[in-house]
Every structure is written in structure tokens, then in C-alpha cells.
Design an enzyme around this catalytic site. Structure first.
Site, PDB file in Angstrom:
ATOM      1  N   TYR A 132      28.576  37.820  31.710  1.00  0.00           N
ATOM      2  CA  TYR A 132      27.970  38.851  30.859  1.00  0.00           C
ATOM      3  C   TYR A 132      26.807  38.309  30.033  1.00  0.00           C
ATOM      4  CZ  TYR A 132      31.263  42.454  32.125  1.00  0.00           C
ATOM      5  OH  TYR A 132      31.972  43.395  32.844  1.00  0.00           O
ATOM      6  N   ASP A 222      57.643  37.146  49.544  1.00  0.00           N
ATOM      7  CA  ASP A 222      57.908  38.079  50.631  1.00  0.00           C
ATOM      8  C   ASP A 222      57.978  37.328  51.960  1.00  0.00           C
ATOM      9  OD1 ASP A 222      57.847  40.260  48.918  1.00  0.00           O
ATOM     10  OD2 ASP A 222      55.717  40.652  49.253  1.00  0.00           O
TER      11      ASP A 222
END
Length: 341
Positions: A132, A222
Site C-alpha cells: 500500500y 484430509d
């Protein structure tokens, strides 16, 4: 009658003893990695800028050489460290006079100047702050993130020593309290568990837990190629961050679950299983070709079972057996009887 805690987790204590037997050997390279002084970091940045100025004084276009962080040819595998960048690595040249790389050349110099000021003043900024500061120059946050890692690799300085912080995406939860350097006390009871592709801060935390407390680290992911890759990054590191392997990898990580063999052993209902996609199959084949899998025959066996069954499953699939199966049966028994690989 409930088992005594020592008896209940005797297999974990056996594992811990085995891992501790290797701690002294693994600590040799840790002791060799000392904190780089602020002045040395400044000297290295000045050396790069001097090279740019020298080229300009000779009426030559300045060129920066960055180690190639995306090539497997640039990394080697050590079972005590994981993936580490080779000393003789290929480089990517960033030319100031080439339209395709001139913008990146300018971005690198800008971020180098920011880092120089931060180190010199002993202050800190986030990668988001840097973006920024000049959004027009950088174009995207991703560009800043990549260049900060490139600079860390080019200077051979751990990213944390550049005084550039990342906005952490990881989460931590459990029976843990610790003190930050500024004296802030962090209680992890109220947080959520770690998830997703591990960021550097999450990997540093897991590494710290192992180095300081020697707590056995288990991965619960998973039963799919993506979950396996996440676990591999914690255990062995990644190609892109191989230059910081010493401070990020935890080779003692064990795969607790969800194992492909668990799906068959527990007879997880078929409607809770998901067919592997072409992309999954490609990822799985790629994982099996990685150098560290040669030292993990049990992992290979599980992954090949997934290849053969052509199905994957999320951790939540265990709720198809019973709503509390994961917490009340699966995990306690895995830890009690050594059900990891």
C-alpha cells in the site's frame, strides 16, 4: 475403568523417546545457523546497490541475479532437514533494460530500500504495508510477497531478519500459553485449529514447539492429495522456501490421519467419499515422484492405495459413521495404539 494417562499414551512416549535420540544429531545444523547482524544485512544490500551503480557508471544496463526458487533442479533432499536449496543453483536474471523485467527490477530496488530503512531503524512493516506504500508500482500484493522471498533468498538472510512481517493466515488452538517478545501473553485455548496451506508463521510456530518442547507433531489432514501436500510442506518444506529449510521444516512430523487405509478399515460410507479428479490424480502422481517419498514406504503405500481406489475424503466424512466418531473414538485410539505412519 479409565486408563492412566501414561499407559493411555505409551505409544506416543515411545515415539518421543525415538525422536529425542536423534535430537543431538539434528541440532548440529541448528547451532550452525546464527542470527545475522543488522550491519551484515545492510552490507549485503549495499553490495547489491553498489553493483547497480557500478553498471550505470560504465553506461551498462544493471542486472540482478535471483536464485531460481521454482526449480526442483535447485534443491536437494536431506532426511534431517528436508528440501534445501543447493549451493550451486541456477539463477533468473532481471534486466533493467528489458521490457518484460524492467518493472520487476524497479520493484526489487524499491523493496530493498524499504528493508534497508527498516533494518537500519530497527523497525518493522508488514508486506501489506509495503504494497500500500506504492500500489501503482507493485500492481498486486502477490508481487510484493514473491519479491520479499526473492530478496531473502538473494541476500541469504531469513525473511524474519529483514524486518518484514506477514499477516498470518494460520490458526492455533489447544493447551498452550506463550509470551511474545513484547511481553504479550497469548492463550491458545480460545483460538481455532491450524488449517489450509501453511504460511511461514504457522511453520515457524510448529518448528518452535518441536525445537523447544520436543512435542511429537502429528498431522491430521484430509485424505486427498492436497492434504498430503500440506503435511509434506510442514515435514519437508517447499521448493520456493528451500533456502530457509533449516528454520521451517520439522522432519519428525508423523501422518496421523485421515489415512486412505482408514477409509477401508472403518468402512466409511460410499456416499461420504469423493471421486478423484484428473487434477487430483496428477497431483498424487507428482507427489509420489518427490525425492523425500523414497524414505517413506508407508506413505507411498497409502498414496498408492488412494490411486487404486480413486477416491478421496475429508476429515468430516467420519461423521457419517457417528457425529462424535472423530473426537471420541478415532483420535483417542489412533494416539493410544500408535496408529500413525
Amino acid at each position: 475403568m479409565e486408563l492412566h494417562v501414561d499407559e493411555q499414551f505409551s505409544e506416543i512416549e515411545k515415539l518421543r523417546a525415538e525422536l529425542l535420540a536423534n535430537v543431538d544429531v539434528m541440532a548440529d545444523w541448528q547451532r550452525a545457523e546464527e542470527e545475522i547482524s543488522h550491519q551484515e544485512i545492510l552490507n549485503r544490500i549495499e553490495g547489491i546497490i553498489l553493483g547497480v551503480v557500478t553498471s550505470l557508471s560504465k553506461d551498462e544496463a544493471p542486472v540482478l541475479a535471483l536464485p531460481n526458487r521454482s526449480s526442483w533442479a535447485n534443491v536437494s533432499f536431506d532426511s534431517t532437514i528436508g528440501l534445501q536449496m543447493s549451493s550451486r543453483q541456477s539463477v533468473v536474471t532481471i534486466r533493467s533494460d528489458c521490457p518484460s523485467s524492467a518493472a520487476k527490477f524497479a520493484q526489487i530496488l524499491k523493496i530493498l530500500s524499504v528493508i534497508y530503512r527498516l533494518v537500519q531503524s530497527n523497525s518493522y512493516a508488514t508486506k501489506r504495508d509495503i504494497y500500500y506504500n506504492n500500489t501503482q508500482l507493485f500492481g498486486s500484493q502477490k508481487a510484493v510477497d514473491s519479491i520479499v522471498d526473492d530478496i531473502s533468498c538473494m541476500l541469504k538472510v531469513p525473511r524474519r531478519s529483514l524486518h518484514v512481517l506477514a499477516t498470518s493466515k494460520g490458526l492455533i488452538s489447544g493447551d498452550l500459553c506463550y509470551m511474545e517478545e513484547d511481553g504479550t501473553r497469548i492463550d491458545c485455548h480460545s483460538s481455532s485449529a491450524g488449517k489450509g496451506v501453511p504460511d511461514v508463521n504457522s511453520r515457524l510456530m510448529v518448528k518452535k514447539l518441536w525445537d523447544e518442547l520436543h512435542i511429537p507433531i502429528f498431522a491430521l489432514v484430509d485424505a486427498d492429495p492436497h492434504g498430503i501436500e500440506i503435511m509434506c510442506i510442514y515435514k519437508y518444506g517447499s521448493v520456493a522456501m528451500s533456502f530457509e529449510a533449516h528454520s521451517l521444516t520439522v522432519p519428525s512430523v508423523m501422518w496421523l490421519g485421515l489415512l486412505p487405509s482408514d477409509l477401508q478399515r472403518l468402512r466409511v460410507p460410499e456416499d461420504a467419499l469423493i471421486p478423484l479428479t484428473k487434477r487430483d490424480e496428477s497431483k498424487l502422481s507428482s507427489l509420489l515422484e518427490r525425492p523425500y517419498l523414497t524414505s517413506q514406504p508407508d506413505w507411498q503405500k497409502e498414496m498408492k492405495l488412494m490411486q487404486q481406489s480413486k477416491v478421496k475424503a475429508e476429515i468430516q466424512s467420519l461423521t457419517a459413521i457417528a457425529p462424535d466418531f472423530l473426537t471420541n473414538i478415532y483420535l483417542p485410539n489412533k494416539l493410544r495404539y500408535g496408529g500413525w505412519v
